[in-house]
Design a protein around this motif. Structure first.
Motif, PDB file in Angstrom:
ATOM      1  N   VAL A  41      80.260  65.528  52.554  1.00 54.19           N
ATOM      2  CA  VAL A  41      79.192  65.067  53.444  1.00 54.19           C
ATOM      3  C   VAL A  41      78.970  63.565  53.266  1.00 54.19           C
ATOM      4  N   GLY A  42      78.869  63.119  52.021  1.00 51.07           N
ATOM      5  CA  GLY A  42      78.620  61.704  51.751  1.00 51.07           C
ATOM      6  C   GLY A  42      79.750  60.808  52.222  1.00 51.07           C
ATOM      7  N   ALA A  43      80.978  61.185  51.874  1.00 51.10           N
ATOM      8  CA  ALA A  43      82.128  60.364  52.256  1.00 51.10           C
ATOM      9  C   ALA A  43      82.312  60.343  53.769  1.00 51.10           C
ATOM     10  N   THR A  44      82.100  61.475  54.413  1.00 50.02           N
ATOM     11  CA  THR A  44      82.235  61.533  55.871  1.00 50.02           C
ATOM     12  C   THR A  44      81.164  60.682  56.547  1.00 50.02           C
ATOM     13  N   THR A  45      79.953  60.742  56.046  1.00 49.62           N
ATOM     14  CA  THR A  45      78.863  59.969  56.638  1.00 49.62           C
ATOM     15  C   THR A  45      79.114  58.468  56.499  1.00 49.62           C
ATOM     16  N   VAL A  46      79.409  58.026  55.292  1.00 47.15           N
ATOM     17  CA  VAL A  46      79.632  56.602  55.060  1.00 47.15           C
ATOM     18  C   VAL A  46      80.914  56.145  55.762  1.00 47.15           C
ATOM     19  N   GLY A  47      81.953  56.961  55.724  1.00 48.51           N
ATOM     20  CA  GLY A  47      83.201  56.607  56.400  1.00 48.51           C
ATOM     21  C   GLY A  47      83.038  56.499  57.907  1.00 48.51           C
ATOM     22  N   THR A  48      82.263  57.407  58.480  1.00 50.63           N
ATOM     23  CA  THR A  48      82.004  57.349  59.923  1.00 50.63           C
ATOM     24  C   THR A  48      81.238  56.087  60.290  1.00 50.63           C
ATOM     25  N   CYS A  49      80.260  55.739  59.478  1.00 45.76           N
ATOM     26  CA  CYS A  49      79.505  54.497  59.717  1.00 45.76           C
ATOM     27  C   CYS A  49      80.422  53.282  59.613  1.00 45.76           C
ATOM     28  N   ALA A  50      81.308  53.287  58.632  1.00 45.84           N
ATOM     29  CA  ALA A  50      82.236  52.164  58.463  1.00 45.84           C
ATOM     30  C   ALA A  50      83.146  52.018  59.678  1.00 45.84           C
ATOM     31  N   VAL A  51      83.707  53.119  60.125  1.00 48.80           N
ATOM     32  CA  VAL A  51      84.603  53.068  61.290  1.00 48.80           C
ATOM     33  C   VAL A  51      83.831  52.657  62.548  1.00 48.80           C
ATOM     34  N   ALA A  52      82.612  53.171  62.698  1.00 46.01           N
ATOM     35  CA  ALA A  52      81.796  52.794  63.859  1.00 46.01           C
ATOM     36  C   ALA A  52      81.501  51.300  63.852  1.00 46.01           C
ATOM     37  N   ALA A  85      83.195  46.448  54.433  1.00 47.36           N
ATOM     38  CA  ALA A  85      82.509  46.535  53.148  1.00 47.36           C
ATOM     39  C   ALA A  85      82.118  47.967  52.806  1.00 47.36           C
ATOM     40  N   LEU A  86      81.913  48.802  53.812  1.00 47.08           N
ATOM     41  CA  LEU A  86      81.521  50.195  53.562  1.00 47.08           C
ATOM     42  C   LEU A  86      82.708  51.101  53.220  1.00 47.08           C
ATOM     43  N   LEU A  87      83.910  50.716  53.584  1.00 50.20           N
ATOM     44  CA  LEU A  87      85.075  51.575  53.327  1.00 50.20           C
ATOM     45  C   LEU A  87      85.275  51.895  51.836  1.00 50.20           C
ATOM     46  N   PRO A  88      85.191  50.908  50.924  1.00 53.09           N
ATOM     47  CA  PRO A  88      85.340  51.268  49.506  1.00 53.09           C
ATOM     48  C   PRO A  88      84.247  52.223  49.008  1.00 53.09           C
ATOM     49  N   VAL A  89      83.056  52.121  49.566  1.00 52.38           N
ATOM     50  CA  VAL A  89      81.976  53.040  49.178  1.00 52.38           C
ATOM     51  C   VAL A  89      82.353  54.471  49.570  1.00 52.38           C
ATOM     52  N   ALA A  90      82.872  54.643  50.789  1.00 48.17           N
ATOM     53  CA  ALA A  90      83.292  55.979  51.238  1.00 48.17           C
ATOM     54  C   ALA A  90      84.404  56.532  50.356  1.00 48.17           C
ATOM     55  N   VAL A  91      85.352  55.681  49.990  1.00 48.15           N
ATOM     56  CA  VAL A  91      86.447  56.120  49.119  1.00 48.15           C
ATOM     57  C   VAL A  91      85.914  56.500  47.744  1.00 48.15           C
ATOM     58  N   GLY A  92      84.986  55.708  47.205  1.00 49.46           N
ATOM     59  CA  GLY A  92      84.397  56.025  45.901  1.00 49.46           C
ATOM     60  C   GLY A  92      83.678  57.360  45.909  1.00 49.46           C
ATOM     61  N   ILE A  93      82.966  57.641  46.987  1.00 46.92           N
ATOM     62  CA  ILE A  93      82.272  58.927  47.095  1.00 46.92           C
ATOM     63  C   ILE A  93      83.277  60.064  47.229  1.00 46.92           C
ATOM     64  N   ALA A 133      78.354  57.603  39.342  1.00 42.47           N
ATOM     65  CA  ALA A 133      77.241  57.016  40.090  1.00 42.47           C
ATOM     66  C   ALA A 133      77.199  55.504  39.893  1.00 42.47           C
ATOM     67  N   THR A 134      77.583  55.041  38.710  1.00 41.25           N
ATOM     68  CA  THR A 134      77.600  53.599  38.437  1.00 41.25           C
ATOM     69  C   THR A 134      78.629  52.901  39.314  1.00 41.25           C
ATOM     70  N   THR A 135      79.804  53.488  39.423  1.00 35.11           N
ATOM     71  CA  THR A 135      80.858  52.895  40.246  1.00 35.11           C
ATOM     72  C   THR A 135      80.448  52.854  41.710  1.00 35.11           C
ATOM     73  N   VAL A 136      79.940  53.955  42.217  1.00 31.60           N
ATOM     74  CA  VAL A 136      79.511  54.002  43.617  1.00 31.60           C
ATOM     75  C   VAL A 136      78.335  53.043  43.828  1.00 31.60           C
ATOM     76  N   GLY A 137      77.435  52.954  42.862  1.00 35.69           N
ATOM     77  CA  GLY A 137      76.324  52.017  42.955  1.00 35.69           C
ATOM     78  C   GLY A 137      76.797  50.575  43.003  1.00 35.69           C
ATOM     79  N   LEU A 138      77.779  50.229  42.174  1.00 34.42           N
ATOM     80  CA  LEU A 138      78.325  48.867  42.202  1.00 34.42           C
ATOM     81  C   LEU A 138      79.031  48.584  43.527  1.00 34.42           C
ATOM     82  N   LEU A 139      79.767  49.563  44.022  1.00 34.28           N
ATOM     83  CA  LEU A 139      80.421  49.397  45.329  1.00 34.28           C
ATOM     84  C   LEU A 139      79.382  49.209  46.440  1.00 34.28           C
ATOM     85  N   THR A 140      78.314  49.986  46.365  1.00 29.87           N
ATOM     86  CA  THR A 140      77.250  49.881  47.370  1.00 29.87           C
ATOM     87  C   THR A 140      76.545  48.530  47.281  1.00 29.87           C
ATOM     88  N   GLY A 141      76.277  48.088  46.060  1.00 23.55           N
ATOM     89  CA  GLY A 141      75.657  46.770  45.888  1.00 23.55           C
ATOM     90  C   GLY A 141      76.537  45.659  46.419  1.00 23.55           C
TER      91      GLY A 141
END
Length: 153
Positions: A61-72, A112-120, A126-134
């Protein structure tokens, strides 16, 4: 009522609203707006189903949501920057130069959002995804500042 039935009813309801609005509308921009609203509603209904369904992993769910936003964001940025679709901007009567900068900022946000989707998706900590998100947030804000700062020139 099962989550799938709720999604189905929501989708059918939204499509019925779109069909009614489409018949009443003569302005093409109004039709595009309604199409966007309905597609977004259907996607949110599917997201809701994924969240409540025990068969769907949180990472999916998380990766699909963030990935969809990135592609959009990438597609919207490309449409504005390359294809000249300035009507997609919420900025009224934006000059071509400002529209191009805003399109670039939107595409940078998507990148910038693509690495976050991949991390999820890869179930990183959580630290890695948090750093990617930051990092994505700083990149997005930087792109917006550059786009807006250049608008005064």
């Amino acid at each position: 009522m099962s989550p799938l039935a709720v999604v189905g009813l929501t989708g059918v309801s939204l499509l019925a609203v779109l069909a009614a609005a489409w018949r009443q509308s003569v302005d093409p921009s109004w039709r595009r707006s309604w199409t966007t609203v309905v597609v977004t509603g259907v996607c949110l209904a599917w997201l809701g189903w994924g969240v409540v369904s025990p068969a769907v992993s949180d990472h999916v769910v998380g990766a699909t949501t963030v990935g969809t936003c990135a592609v959009a964001c990438l597609v919207a940025g490309w449409l504005v920057r390359v294809r000249g679709r300035h009507d997609l901007l919420t900025t009224p009567d934006a000059s071509p130069a400002v529209a191009a900068r805003l399109g670039t900022a939107t595409a940078v946000t998507g990148l910038a959002l693509l690495p976050v989707a991949v991390g999820i998706a890869l179930d990183r900590s959580a630290t890695t995804v948090g750093l990617l998100t930051g990092g994505a947030a700083v990149t997005c804000l930087g792109a917006i500042v550059v786009a807006v700062a250049g608008a005064d020139r």
